[in-house]
Design a protein around this motif. Structure first.
Motif, PDB file in Angstrom:
ATOM      1  N   GLU A  31       0.902  -1.343   0.026  1.00  0.00           N
ATOM      2  CA  GLU A  31      -0.033  -0.013  -0.023  1.00  0.00           C
ATOM      3  C   GLU A  31       0.848   1.192  -0.017  1.00  0.00           C
ATOM      4  O   GLU A  31       1.777   1.316   0.767  1.00  0.00           O
ATOM      5  CB  GLU A  31      -0.914   0.057   1.314  1.00  0.00           C
ATOM      6  N   SER A  58      -2.667  -0.788  -3.548  1.00  0.00           N
ATOM      7  CA  SER A  58      -3.601   0.240  -2.952  1.00  0.00           C
ATOM      8  C   SER A  58      -2.736   1.527  -2.832  1.00  0.00           C
ATOM      9  O   SER A  58      -1.446   1.476  -2.579  1.00  0.00           O
ATOM     10  CB  SER A  58      -4.376  -0.129  -1.727  1.00  0.00           C
ATOM     11  N   HIS A  60      -2.770   4.994  -0.493  1.00  0.00           N
ATOM     12  CA  HIS A  60      -3.164   6.005   0.706  1.00  0.00           C
ATOM     13  C   HIS A  60      -3.075   7.254   0.492  1.00  0.00           C
ATOM     14  O   HIS A  60      -1.878   7.879   0.488  1.00  0.00           O
ATOM     15  CB  HIS A  60      -2.605   5.657   2.192  1.00  0.00           C
ATOM     16  N   ASN A  92      -7.560   4.816  -0.367  1.00  0.00           N
ATOM     17  CA  ASN A  92      -7.976   4.819   0.967  1.00  0.00           C
ATOM     18  C   ASN A  92      -7.808   6.386   1.461  1.00  0.00           C
ATOM     19  O   ASN A  92      -6.708   6.939   1.093  1.00  0.00           O
ATOM     20  CB  ASN A  92      -7.517   3.885   1.724  1.00  0.00           C
ATOM     21  N   THR A 127     -12.202   3.911  -0.252  1.00  0.00           N
ATOM     22  CA  THR A 127     -12.394   3.563   1.043  1.00  0.00           C
ATOM     23  C   THR A 127     -12.325   4.403   2.041  1.00  0.00           C
ATOM     24  O   THR A 127     -11.269   5.356   1.847  1.00  0.00           O
ATOM     25  CB  THR A 127     -11.735   2.260   1.417  1.00  0.00           C
ATOM     26  N   GLU A 129     -11.312   5.280   6.330  1.00  0.00           N
ATOM     27  CA  GLU A 129     -10.655   4.378   7.120  1.00  0.00           C
ATOM     28  C   GLU A 129     -11.066   4.665   8.540  1.00  0.00           C
ATOM     29  O   GLU A 129     -11.319   6.015   8.775  1.00  0.00           O
ATOM     30  CB  GLU A 129      -9.097   4.690   7.204  1.00  0.00           C
ATOM     31  N   THR A 163     -11.728   0.682   4.841  1.00  0.00           N
ATOM     32  CA  THR A 163     -10.557   0.005   5.266  1.00  0.00           C
ATOM     33  C   THR A 163     -10.533   0.028   6.725  1.00  0.00           C
ATOM     34  O   THR A 163     -10.518   1.065   7.471  1.00  0.00           O
ATOM     35  CB  THR A 163      -9.371   1.113   5.023  1.00  0.00           C
ATOM     36  N   ASP A 165      -9.049  -0.695  10.235  1.00  0.00           N
ATOM     37  CA  ASP A 165      -7.977  -0.725  10.907  1.00  0.00           C
ATOM     38  C   ASP A 165      -7.824  -1.001  12.221  1.00  0.00           C
ATOM     39  O   ASP A 165      -8.719  -0.937  13.173  1.00  0.00           O
ATOM     40  CB  ASP A 165      -7.278   0.858  11.166  1.00  0.00           C
ATOM     41  N   ASN A 191     -10.183  -3.550   2.577  1.00  0.00           N
ATOM     42  CA  ASN A 191      -8.793  -3.629   3.200  1.00  0.00           C
ATOM     43  C   ASN A 191      -8.770  -3.351   4.680  1.00  0.00           C
ATOM     44  O   ASN A 191      -9.741  -2.959   5.140  1.00  0.00           O
ATOM     45  CB  ASN A 191      -8.093  -2.331   2.403  1.00  0.00           C
ATOM     46  N   HIS A 193      -6.057  -2.807   7.730  1.00  0.00           N
ATOM     47  CA  HIS A 193      -4.692  -2.410   8.114  1.00  0.00           C
ATOM     48  C   HIS A 193      -4.611  -3.052   9.417  1.00  0.00           C
ATOM     49  O   HIS A 193      -5.182  -3.113  10.436  1.00  0.00           O
ATOM     50  CB  HIS A 193      -4.759  -0.796   8.463  1.00  0.00           C
TER      51      HIS A 193
END
Length: 263
Positions: A31, A58, A60, A92, A127, A129, A163, A165, A191, A193
């Motif tokens: 990522e 991906s 970020h 993301n 996405t 997060e 995403t 996390d 996704n 994390h």
């Protein structure tokens, strides 16, 4: 399931070296966090050079101001454009911070009715997060949509993906499995994390914190999760020695594959 390494895990190294370390350790891709390396350069060319080393699964979007990138909305839209041009499937981004008074960003977020159509152009998965709780005496989440229920409601209503996390969710609820299932059952997670949390520290190596990460991975296996899992650790978790870093990453990757593979 694809397993990525977040380039933020080793952001003290040049991006090319991070990509080569990830490749040698055995990751399926990375990522790519857009950082200062993307200021005043040909970003398309840089991404092309990096993908020659290892796939980028991906992007970020930047979570700090970068020269030439504008505000959060401009930088997110530019990331989507770069991803679409390079065939990168997912971008993301972080939600606005009420503590940071990101009012314009906040208003924009609520004006978008269909993120995949209006922002992702139905080409790139976009996405949002979930964010962490911070503070020592009084813990707060300085971003909007900190409630799991409100976050799920928002992403479902606005055709936005997520995403998830683990360290961010675990900073508010150490036993976060139930919240994960609420998010997973929404059908919106694309996704994850992955890292540990404990003693006020985020993005720890698995086992150095207090989160039930092995149980979490086993739940991923039982749900047949088939999207991307991204290892996102703090660079402080590693020494500067490249050989030790590669060895440590290989061990963590073996653990991830072992605990998510069918029995």
């Amino acid at each position: 399931m694809r397993i990525s390494l977040s380039t933020g895990t080793l952001f003290t190294f040049p991006l090319g070296k991070v990509m080569r370390i990830a490749r040698e350790a055995g990751f399926d891709g990375v990522e790519l966090i857009i950082n200062q390396d993307f200021q005043k350069v040909n970003c398309r060319k840089l991404i092309e050079e990096l993908t020659e080393i290892l796939p980028i699964n991906s992007i970020h979007a930047p979570f700090m101001p970068l020269d030439g990138w504008g505000g959060p909305v401009d930088s997110l839209e530019r990331c989507v454009e770069l991803a679409a041009g390079a065939g990168i499937p997912l971008v993301n981004f972080h939600p606005p911070s009420w503590m940071g008074c990101e009012i314009g960003f906040w208003r924009w977020l609520y004006r978008v009715m269909d993120f995949q159509k209006e922002v992702g152009r139905e080409t790139v998965i976009v996405t949002l997060e979930n964010m962490p709780w911070v503070g020592t005496r009084f813990r707060v989440n300085p971003h909007i949509l900190s409630s799991t229920e409100k976050l799920i409601e928002f992403i479902q209503e606005r055709n936005l993906y997520m995403t998830f996390d683990t360290t961010h969710m675990g900073s508010g609820k150490a036993n976060f499995i139930n919240d994960f299932y609420h998010c997973y059952n929404s059908g919106r997670i694309r996704n994850i994390h992955f890292s540990d949390y404990g003693h006020g520290r985020e993005h720890l190596v698995p086992g150095r914190g207090i989160l039930p990460l092995t149980r979490f991975l086993n739940h991923l296996r039982s749900t047949d999760y088939a999207e991307t899992l991204t290892l996102e650790l703090s660079p402080e978790e590693f020494p500067r020695d490249e050989r030790i870093i590669i060895g440590s990453l290989r061990e963590i990757l073996q653990y991830l594959r072992r605990e998510t593979s069918p029995a």
